[in-house]
Design a protein around this motif. Structure first.
Motif, PDB file in Angstrom:
ATOM      1  N   VAL A 265      70.041  26.493  21.531  1.00 31.84           N
ATOM      2  CA  VAL A 265      70.612  25.653  20.496  1.00 31.84           C
ATOM      3  C   VAL A 265      72.088  26.430  20.320  1.00 31.84           C
ATOM      4  N   ILE A 266      72.236  27.442  20.255  1.00 29.11           N
ATOM      5  CA  ILE A 266      73.351  28.194  19.822  1.00 29.11           C
ATOM      6  C   ILE A 266      74.441  27.753  20.910  1.00 29.11           C
ATOM      7  N   ALA A 267      73.950  27.645  22.188  1.00 35.21           N
ATOM      8  CA  ALA A 267      74.970  27.408  23.136  1.00 35.21           C
ATOM      9  C   ALA A 267      75.513  25.715  22.929  1.00 35.21           C
ATOM     10  N   LYS A 268      74.671  24.905  22.519  1.00 36.56           N
ATOM     11  CA  LYS A 268      75.095  23.495  22.023  1.00 36.56           C
ATOM     12  C   LYS A 268      75.799  23.672  21.154  1.00 36.56           C
ATOM     13  N   LEU A 269      75.712  24.437  19.654  1.00 40.45           N
ATOM     14  CA  LEU A 269      76.334  24.464  18.732  1.00 40.45           C
ATOM     15  C   LEU A 269      77.942  24.880  19.024  1.00 40.45           C
ATOM     16  N   THR A 270      77.942  25.976  19.773  1.00 47.14           N
ATOM     17  CA  THR A 270      79.281  26.531  20.204  1.00 47.14           C
ATOM     18  C   THR A 270      80.185  25.603  21.031  1.00 47.14           C
ATOM     19  N   SER A 271      79.431  24.558  21.594  1.00 47.59           N
ATOM     20  CA  SER A 271      80.211  23.522  22.380  1.00 47.59           C
ATOM     21  C   SER A 271      81.077  22.807  21.502  1.00 47.59           C
TER      22      SER A 271
ATOM     23  N   ILE B  76      63.484  33.375  21.184  1.00 43.74           N
ATOM     24  CA  ILE B  76      65.108  33.663  21.397  1.00 43.74           C
ATOM     25  C   ILE B  76      65.595  32.958  22.459  1.00 43.74           C
ATOM     26  N   PHE B  77      64.892  32.471  23.638  1.00 38.85           N
ATOM     27  CA  PHE B  77      65.564  31.667  24.615  1.00 38.85           C
ATOM     28  C   PHE B  77      65.893  30.430  23.988  1.00 38.85           C
ATOM     29  N   SER B  78      64.906  29.869  23.447  1.00 36.10           N
ATOM     30  CA  SER B  78      65.184  28.541  22.745  1.00 36.10           C
ATOM     31  C   SER B  78      66.180  28.543  21.727  1.00 36.10           C
ATOM     32  N   MET B  79      66.327  29.484  20.923  1.00 32.12           N
ATOM     33  CA  MET B  79      67.452  29.716  19.857  1.00 32.12           C
ATOM     34  C   MET B  79      68.643  29.711  20.767  1.00 32.12           C
ATOM     35  N   ALA B  80      68.836  30.623  21.839  1.00 32.49           N
ATOM     36  CA  ALA B  80      70.035  30.786  22.867  1.00 32.49           C
ATOM     37  C   ALA B  80      70.575  29.250  23.009  1.00 32.49           C
TER      38      ALA B  80
END
Length: 243
Positions: free
Chosen positions: A89-95, A83-87
């Motif tokens: 990825v999500i942080a990079k996507l939402t940028s 989940i930390f790894s997914m988070a």
């Protein structure tokens, strides 16, 4: 895997997400506090279900076999790491949300639904439908407000009502596929069930903990209901005792 199992997993995961999104058609009549409460209720149910339907069964399997509890701790560690790894990825996507907002939002919600689907599939394959009933009910209940919140988010982002429902259906499909993968994985993998159960539980707990932490430390603190979360915890605990 029988067609009844496939249908059951699809209804618990994707079906509930789609069902929860339907009230978006009447979004003008909904009060924000109502779906905030139900969203928090779903989070409480998920936490309680992780303990009663995933962690405790994993512990009991190891205790009955007289084995080391290392697989349980490994499952928790790798589940949280996942989940930390997914988070990240999500942080990079939402940028890049301003550039491809629609695509990113669908993809991010799809990522969010993967551990939920895996948890259902793993639990049903490992324990059977009857023993996994508290978790499947928990996920079903949790997906109702999540489907509504997701569709409302699509609507706010500029989607039409029809496109909001379709975009949410994509995330529902991802969760259903994840549940089938989780079920099949248990039947074919050489990894022990205690590891898989604790991995799925850690995924669910990490998702809830991350969302609560983010909301508590931001302007979204008002979007979390303590009473809803507490009632969710209690309801799932009662379901586990009854079922």
């Amino acid at each position: 895997m029988t067609w009844q199992t496939i249908l059951g997993l699809a209804l618990v995961t994707g079906g509930s997400t789609i069902l929860g999104s339907l009230p978006v058609v009447f979004h003008r009549y909904l009060r924000e506090k109502q779906w905030i409460w139900w969203e928090s209720f779903g989070g409480g149910v998920m936490v309680s279900a992780s303990v009663f339907s995933l962690f405790i069964p994993a512990y009991q399997l190891l205790a009955d076999a007289g084995s080391s509890y290392l697989p349980l701790f490994q499952g928790v560690f790798f589940g949280a790491l996942f989940i930390f790894s997914m988070a990240l990825v999500i942080a990079k996507l939402t940028s890049n949300i301003l550039h491809q907002r629609a695509f990113l939002f669908v993809f991010v919600m799809g990522l969010h639904n993967i551990p939920e689907g895996l948890a259902v599939g793993v639990d049903v394959a490992a324990l059977g439908w009857k023993a996994s009933m508290p978790l499947t009910i928990a996920i079903f209940i949790q997906n109702l407000p999540e489907g509504l919140v997701s569709s409302m988010s699509f609507l706010i982002s500029g989607f039409s009502v029809n496109k909001s429902l379709m975009a949410n259906a994509v995330t529902a499909l991802i969760e259903s596929v994840s549940s089938l993968i989780g079920y099949k994985f248990v039947a074919t993998t050489s990894l022990g069930l205690p590891f898989l159960l604790s991995f799925a539980g850690a995924c669910m707990m990490s998702v809830v903990a991350r969302e609560i932490t983010i909301k508590a430390q931001s302007a979204e603190a008002a979007t979390f209901s303590r009473s809803g979360f507490g009632v969710g915890l209690a309801v799932c605990a009662v379901l586990d005792v009854i079922l």
